[in-house]
Design a protein around this motif. Structure first.
Motif, PDB file in Angstrom:
ATOM      1  N   SER A 450      13.605   2.779 -23.632  1.00 23.88           N
ATOM      2  CA  SER A 450      12.630   3.151 -23.150  1.00 23.88           C
ATOM      3  C   SER A 450      11.054   2.408 -23.298  1.00 23.88           C
ATOM      4  O   SER A 450      11.142   1.092 -22.658  1.00 23.88           O
ATOM      5  CB  SER A 450      12.164   3.875 -24.660  1.00 23.88           C
ATOM      6  N   TRP A 452       7.275   0.555 -23.803  1.00 24.81           N
ATOM      7  CA  TRP A 452       6.856   0.177 -25.038  1.00 24.81           C
ATOM      8  C   TRP A 452       5.740   1.299 -25.814  1.00 24.81           C
ATOM      9  O   TRP A 452       5.226   1.762 -25.248  1.00 24.81           O
ATOM     10  CB  TRP A 452       6.284  -0.899 -24.577  1.00 24.81           C
ATOM     11  N   ARG A 466      10.224  -1.294 -28.130  1.00 28.72           N
ATOM     12  CA  ARG A 466      10.990  -0.095 -27.710  1.00 28.72           C
ATOM     13  C   ARG A 466      12.733  -0.115 -28.695  1.00 28.72           C
ATOM     14  O   ARG A 466      12.900  -0.926 -28.534  1.00 28.72           O
ATOM     15  CB  ARG A 466      10.711  -1.014 -26.466  1.00 28.72           C
TER      16      ARG A 466
END
Length: 496
Positions: A450, A452, A466
């Motif tokens: 994903s 940050w 993340r």
């Protein structure tokens, strides 16, 4: 003819000619002039050899010829003190004749021969080991009438290269008569300079004297002496109505003898207060005057030095330091005063010293990121200075540890509800197992990382996270370690 050329790379040594006369008594050009040249010191730079560093002489000395006894390290030094060896020879020879004119015809050939013989006699009277300044102009005749008088000129003995050979007189006298009584050429044949500005009045208040000077620009072409005055004085008055604080002083007295018998010394003269200030205050006029005086060269050996030692190692193993070298005094101290330096220090530079990474202290631990169950908390520190020149690298700047506050409360579900949940979990596991067998996977499928998260602080050190989650999970024993992943990094570590 005059010229000057430097002896490079000496401190300030040179050779040359000054006002060499290329005329004959018959008003023609000489056929040939051969002149040996000895080195002269301009007196502006200190040094005794060609390798001396350029250091200004303070105060500046007078121009003088070098001698064989100046310094033991001089290239011209002779312990016997003999005449200095010429370093150059100049030859001037006439190569063409384009006609000559002469406005002055000598009386007869005998006069010419007598004049030349007199010049040769004067030159022969001066040993090569005696070096003089030029003769001063002739003084005024001691007689102002047609009675016989005498006039004087003088020169200064600048160096005596051989003490065993006496040097001739430094004063010369000549008979003369008052103006208009001799057969000399009229004074109008002299070319005089303009008068130099009047000197300040000798009195700061009241009646005094002032003087001015001029010099002979060109002597008569027949070699006679100029009789026009080169100095004149006149009375002067300063502040006729003197203030009460003013004082009257006498004329300056004669200069005292020079304080040194050779080399550079000092001399002084005095005057007295004739009338002190009317108001009883102290007279502000100078009554003592001191100035330098130069006597003939001193024949002493200042010092004899050993060569410089090698430079020492640098005082440090890295960065900026110093190194030194020395030399020793070899000549006895009683031979003269030695002003040469015996130690030298200079800067040295080695490669820069390694600088390790420098960090701030750890921050306080953050709060647990979960309100119940298992979570974690972190602490951070900032980099104050990055490592330089091979220094140690920076250690970790973020630390993480687990935290567990309390078990999460799943609510008061009934036994039927718990049973239904258990049956649903078993169905999901069975379905996932069938999918694994059908698709033949040997590992779990993971979603991409994903983005940050935003930094938890704007400055002073925060954190970002993340996640990477499993796309499909399988229940086989080989995949029991397939878990969601999380990464944490420090952010905004600059000081607030």
């Amino acid at each position: 003819m005059s010229f000057l050329t430097m002896l490079g790379p000496s401190p300030d040594w040179n050779v040359g000619l000054s006002a060499e006369d290329l005329c004959t008594k018959e008003c023609g050009w000489v056929q040939k002039v051969v002149q040996d040249l000895i080195p002269w010191d301009a007196g502006t730079d200190s040094g005794v050899s060609y390798e001396s560093s350029n250091r200004p002489t303070v105060p500046q000395e007078k121009i003088r010829p070098l001698t064989s006894l100046d310094h033991p390290q001089s290239p011209f030094y002779d312990p016997e003190g003999g005449a200095i060896t010429p370093v150059a020879r100049v030859v001037v020879e006439r190569i063409a004749r384009k006609g000559e004119q002469c406005n002055i015809v000598p009386d007869n050939v005998d006069d010419i021969v007598a004049d030349i013989a007199q010049e040769e006699k004067e030159e022969d009277d001066t040993p090569e080991t005696c070096i003089y300044s030029n003769w001063s102009p002739w003084s005024a005749c001691s007689s102002s009438t047609c009675e016989k008088g005498k006039r004087m000129r003088q020169r200064m003995l600048k160096a005596q290269l051989d003490l065993s050979v006496p040097c001739p007189h430094t004063q010369d006298f000549q008979p003369c008569m008052g103006p208009g009584c001799s057969d000399e050429v009229d004074a109008s044949t002299c070319m005089m300079s303009e008068w130099i500005t009047w000197s300040p009045c000798s009195m700061s208040c009241g009646m005094g004297m002032r003087s001015r000077e001029r010099y002979v620009k060109q002597f008569p072409e027949d070699g006679s002496i100029c009789t026009l005055p080169t100095e004149e004085t006149e009375p002067c008055t300063v502040n006729e109505e003197c203030l009460a604080s003013s004082c009257l002083v006498t004329e300056w007295g004669e200069w005292d003898a020079c304080s040194a018998t050779c080399g550079l010394g000092m001399k002084r003269r005095e005057r007295m207060v004739k009338t002190p200030p009317a108001d009883g205050s102290v007279c502000g006029a100078e009554v003592v005057e001191v100035e330098k005086c130069m006597m003939p060269e001193c024949h002493t050996i200042p010092c004899l030095l050993s060569p410089w030692s090698d430079w020492s190692d640098c005082s440090v193993t890295c960065g900026k330091g110093t190194r030194t070298r020395q030399r020793a005094l070899k000549s006895p101290l009683e031979l003269g005063e030695c002003a040469e330096e015996l130690d030298q220090v200079e800067k040295c530079m080695l490669p820069e010293c390694p600088l390790d990474c420098i960090l701030t202290e750890w921050s306080e631990w953050s709060e647990c990121n979960k309100s119940c169950g298992k979570g974690h908390m972190i602490r951070t520190r900032m980099v104050k200075m990055e490592p330089q020149f091979g220094g140690a690298a920076c250690p970790e700047t973020v630390q993480r540890k687990r935290c567990k506050i309390r078990k999460c409360n799943r609510g008061g579900a009934s036994s039927d509800e718990r049973r239904r949940r258990k049956e649903a979990r078993e169905k999901r596991r069975n379905k996932q197992g069938r999918e694994e067998l059908a698709e033949g996977h040997t590992a779990c499928k993971m979603k991409p990382w994903s983005a940050w998260t935003d930094c938890t602080k704007l400055c002073g050190g925060g954190i970002q996270e993340r996640l990477m989650t499993a796309k499909k999970r399988f229940r086989s024993s080989q995949l029991s370690s397939c878990k969601d992943r999380k990464e944490i990094r420090a952010c905004n570590v600059q000081a607030c």
